[in-house]
Write a protein that holds these residues in place. Structure first.
Motif, PDB file in Angstrom:
ATOM      1  N   PHE A 184       0.828  -1.203   0.000  1.00  5.97           N
ATOM      2  CA  PHE A 184       0.000   0.000   0.000  1.00  5.97           C
ATOM      3  C   PHE A 184       0.868   1.262   0.000  1.00  5.97           C
ATOM      4  O   PHE A 184       0.514   2.268  -0.621  1.00  5.97           O
ATOM      5  CB  PHE A 184      -0.927   0.001   1.217  1.00  5.97           C
ATOM      6  CG  PHE A 184      -1.937   1.115   1.189  1.00  5.97           C
ATOM      7  CD1 PHE A 184      -2.886   1.180   0.181  1.00  5.97           C
ATOM      8  CD2 PHE A 184      -1.939   2.106   2.167  1.00  5.97           C
ATOM      9  CE1 PHE A 184      -3.825   2.214   0.149  1.00  5.97           C
ATOM     10  CE2 PHE A 184      -2.855   3.131   2.147  1.00  5.97           C
ATOM     11  CZ  PHE A 184      -3.810   3.197   1.128  1.00  5.97           C
ATOM     12  N   GLY A 185       2.014   1.204   0.671  1.00  4.50           N
ATOM     13  CA  GLY A 185       2.943   2.329   0.619  1.00  4.50           C
ATOM     14  C   GLY A 185       3.401   2.602  -0.802  1.00  4.50           C
ATOM     15  O   GLY A 185       3.516   3.763  -1.232  1.00  4.50           O
ATOM     16  N   ILE A 186       3.685   1.543  -1.551  1.00  2.94           N
ATOM     17  CA  ILE A 186       4.081   1.692  -2.955  1.00  2.94           C
ATOM     18  C   ILE A 186       2.906   2.201  -3.788  1.00  2.94           C
ATOM     19  O   ILE A 186       3.073   3.054  -4.681  1.00  2.94           O
ATOM     20  CB  ILE A 186       4.601   0.346  -3.496  1.00  2.94           C
ATOM     21  CG1 ILE A 186       5.972   0.042  -2.883  1.00  2.94           C
ATOM     22  CG2 ILE A 186       4.682   0.351  -5.020  1.00  2.94           C
ATOM     23  CD1 ILE A 186       6.555  -1.285  -3.289  1.00  2.94           C
ATOM     24  N   PHE A 187       1.730   1.681  -3.508  1.00  4.64           N
ATOM     25  CA  PHE A 187       0.515   2.121  -4.204  1.00  4.64           C
ATOM     26  C   PHE A 187       0.350   3.640  -4.092  1.00  4.64           C
ATOM     27  O   PHE A 187       0.140   4.339  -5.091  1.00  4.64           O
ATOM     28  CB  PHE A 187      -0.683   1.387  -3.601  1.00  4.64           C
ATOM     29  CG  PHE A 187      -2.035   1.866  -4.076  1.00  4.64           C
ATOM     30  CD1 PHE A 187      -2.590   1.359  -5.238  1.00  4.64           C
ATOM     31  CD2 PHE A 187      -2.747   2.810  -3.348  1.00  4.64           C
ATOM     32  CE1 PHE A 187      -3.839   1.787  -5.677  1.00  4.64           C
ATOM     33  CE2 PHE A 187      -3.988   3.243  -3.773  1.00  4.64           C
ATOM     34  CZ  PHE A 187      -4.541   2.733  -4.942  1.00  4.64           C
ATOM     35  N   LEU A 188       0.475   4.161  -2.864  1.00  7.63           N
ATOM     36  CA  LEU A 188       0.327   5.605  -2.676  1.00  7.63           C
ATOM     37  C   LEU A 188       1.498   6.382  -3.269  1.00  7.63           C
ATOM     38  O   LEU A 188       1.314   7.502  -3.770  1.00  7.63           O
ATOM     39  CB  LEU A 188       0.183   5.932  -1.190  1.00  7.63           C
ATOM     40  CG  LEU A 188      -1.148   5.577  -0.534  1.00  7.63           C
ATOM     41  CD1 LEU A 188      -1.189   6.096   0.895  1.00  7.63           C
ATOM     42  CD2 LEU A 188      -2.327   6.134  -1.318  1.00  7.63           C
ATOM     43  N   SER A 189       2.702   5.824  -3.216  1.00  6.86           N
ATOM     44  CA  SER A 189       3.860   6.494  -3.818  1.00  6.86           C
ATOM     45  C   SER A 189       3.623   6.768  -5.293  1.00  6.86           C
ATOM     46  O   SER A 189       3.998   7.821  -5.822  1.00  6.86           O
ATOM     47  CB  SER A 189       5.120   5.641  -3.644  1.00  6.86           C
ATOM     48  OG  SER A 189       5.517   5.584  -2.301  1.00  6.86           O
ATOM     49  N   GLU A 190       2.982   5.811  -5.968  1.00  7.02           N
ATOM     50  CA  GLU A 190       2.721   5.962  -7.402  1.00  7.02           C
ATOM     51  C   GLU A 190       1.523   6.876  -7.647  1.00  7.02           C
ATOM     52  O   GLU A 190       1.569   7.760  -8.505  1.00  7.02           O
ATOM     53  CB  GLU A 190       2.475   4.586  -8.019  1.00  7.02           C
ATOM     54  CG  GLU A 190       2.401   4.572  -9.532  1.00  7.02           C
ATOM     55  CD  GLU A 190       3.748   4.763 -10.214  1.00  7.02           C
ATOM     56  OE1 GLU A 190       3.763   5.040 -11.431  1.00  7.02           O
ATOM     57  OE2 GLU A 190       4.783   4.649  -9.532  1.00  7.02           O
ATOM     58  N   ARG A 191       0.470   6.684  -6.887  1.00  6.97           N
ATOM     59  CA  ARG A 191      -0.752   7.469  -7.101  1.00  6.97           C
ATOM     60  C   ARG A 191      -0.565   8.949  -6.738  1.00  6.97           C
ATOM     61  O   ARG A 191      -1.136   9.828  -7.379  1.00  6.97           O
ATOM     62  CB  ARG A 191      -1.897   6.886  -6.270  1.00  6.97           C
ATOM     63  CG  ARG A 191      -2.451   5.564  -6.779  1.00  6.97           C
ATOM     64  CD  ARG A 191      -3.116   5.723  -8.125  1.00  6.97           C
ATOM     65  NE  ARG A 191      -3.961   4.590  -8.453  1.00  6.97           N
ATOM     66  CZ  ARG A 191      -3.664   3.676  -9.371  1.00  6.97           C
ATOM     67  NH1 ARG A 191      -2.525   3.776 -10.067  1.00  6.97           N
ATOM     68  NH2 ARG A 191      -4.501   2.678  -9.607  1.00  6.97           N
ATOM     69  N   LEU A 192       0.221   9.214  -5.699  1.00  7.29           N
ATOM     70  CA  LEU A 192       0.371  10.578  -5.201  1.00  7.29           C
ATOM     71  C   LEU A 192       1.736  11.159  -5.530  1.00  7.29           C
ATOM     72  O   LEU A 192       2.197  12.079  -4.853  1.00  7.29           O
ATOM     73  CB  LEU A 192       0.154  10.605  -3.680  1.00  7.29           C
ATOM     74  CG  LEU A 192      -1.151   9.987  -3.181  1.00  7.29           C
ATOM     75  CD1 LEU A 192      -1.223  10.056  -1.663  1.00  7.29           C
ATOM     76  CD2 LEU A 192      -2.357  10.664  -3.808  1.00  7.29           C
TER      77      LEU A 192
END
Length: 303
Positions: A169-177
């Motif tokens: 999820f940390g990676i998910f947000l790194s990409e999305r934001l």
């Protein structure tokens, strides 16, 4: 990346050179000593700190290698990241969060392994700069953990499958934001293209990743699981992924089925069949060049 106040592992003894030259005399070999273990306590004792305070952060930075202007810019970036994550997840922390910013090239840190990480016991975030890494690269990923501190402390090491979910999820947000053109950990490459590469070069499987113990999760496994959450966001919506990330129960096949209507095996199978589509957008030469660039970018993180 993983929650650990010890960065690295116990230093092994240097190997004894045994190569023999053609003349029968031992050949001289220069061996590279592995970095020493350093605790966060010792790290803080070795650096000369300056400080900046903002509404949500207390930033301590190496006053020798970081200018006040640069540290202020980093603090402003953290405040922006905080706002973005809050509006995305509606999660936050109370008071000001401690952030330490260091450069591993500092004279006092030479010979020591220093990695960006989140320390849940303190709690604090450690950002690290080097010749191949900018301090802000993993800010969103680590800040994600900080803003889920209570849930992180309750589940990260205790609840099956939750560490893999949290890192993904940390990676998910790194990409999305993303607040930079080529964010960690894909560095501008298509996430599905990197996932295709990992499947074919490292024989990974998501079902195995979600059963891994925290201590044995590898960088490649975490990157693959992050790419998978991005694909779930594209397929089922980012809001569904955010809700899924807040699960307070073990992450099992049943959990995936409850949120996405399919088991993890079924979701992975559909994703693997979809991944080759990412290859159609680039030539074989471009694909090879992208993978080589990505391999160089993550060189210092893969171990």
């Amino acid at each position: 990346m993983l929650n650990n106040s010890l960065i690295g592992a116990e230093r092994p003894r240097d190997p004894i050179p045994v190569e023999v030259s053609s003349g029968g005399r031992p050949a001289r070999i220069i061996t590279t000593k592995p970095p020493l273990v350093i605790t966060d306590l010792e790290l803080r004792a070795r650096v000369q700190w300056a400080h900046i305070t903002s509404p949500h952060f207390h930033v301590s930075y190496d006053r020798v290698l970081f200018s006040h202007t640069r540290a202020t810019a980093l603090d402003e970036l953290l405040e922006i990241a905080y706002s973005l994550i809050f509006h995305f997840t509606h999660e936050s922390f109370a008071g000001r969060f401690q952030v330490y910013v260091v450069d591993e090239r500092a004279t006092s840190l030479l010979g020591w392994a220093v990695r960006p990480h989140f320390n849940v016991e303190e709690p604090a975030i450690y950002l690290v700069e080097s010749g191949s890494r900018q301090a802000q690269e993993e800010a969103i990923e680590l800040l994600t953990h900080a803003m889920r501190l209570t849930r992180y402390a309750r589940h990260y090491r205790q609840t099956s499958g939750w560490a893999a979910l949290e890192e993904a999820f940390g990676i998910f947000l790194s990409e999305r934001l993303s607040m930079q053109p080529k964010p960690f950990p894909f560095y501008g490459a298509e996430a599905d293209l990197i996932a295709h590469h990992l499947y074919h070069s490292h024989s990974l499987r998501l079902c195995e990743i979600w059963n891994e113990a925290v201590e044995t999760l590898s960088f490649y496994q975490i990157v693959l699981s992050g790419a998978f959450l991005l694909s779930l966001g594209d397929t089922f919506s980012d809001d569904t992924v955010v809700t899924f990330s807040k699960s307070d129960y073990p992450i099992t096949n049943e959990t995936f089925h409850a949120f996405f209507g399919r088991s993890l095996e079924e979701l992975e199978s559909a994703w693997v069949q979809h991944l080759p589509i990412a290859l159609f957008t680039v030539t074989e030469e471009e694909q090879e060049r992208i993978i080589q660039h990505w391999d160089r970018a993550i060189e210092c993180r893969r171990h």
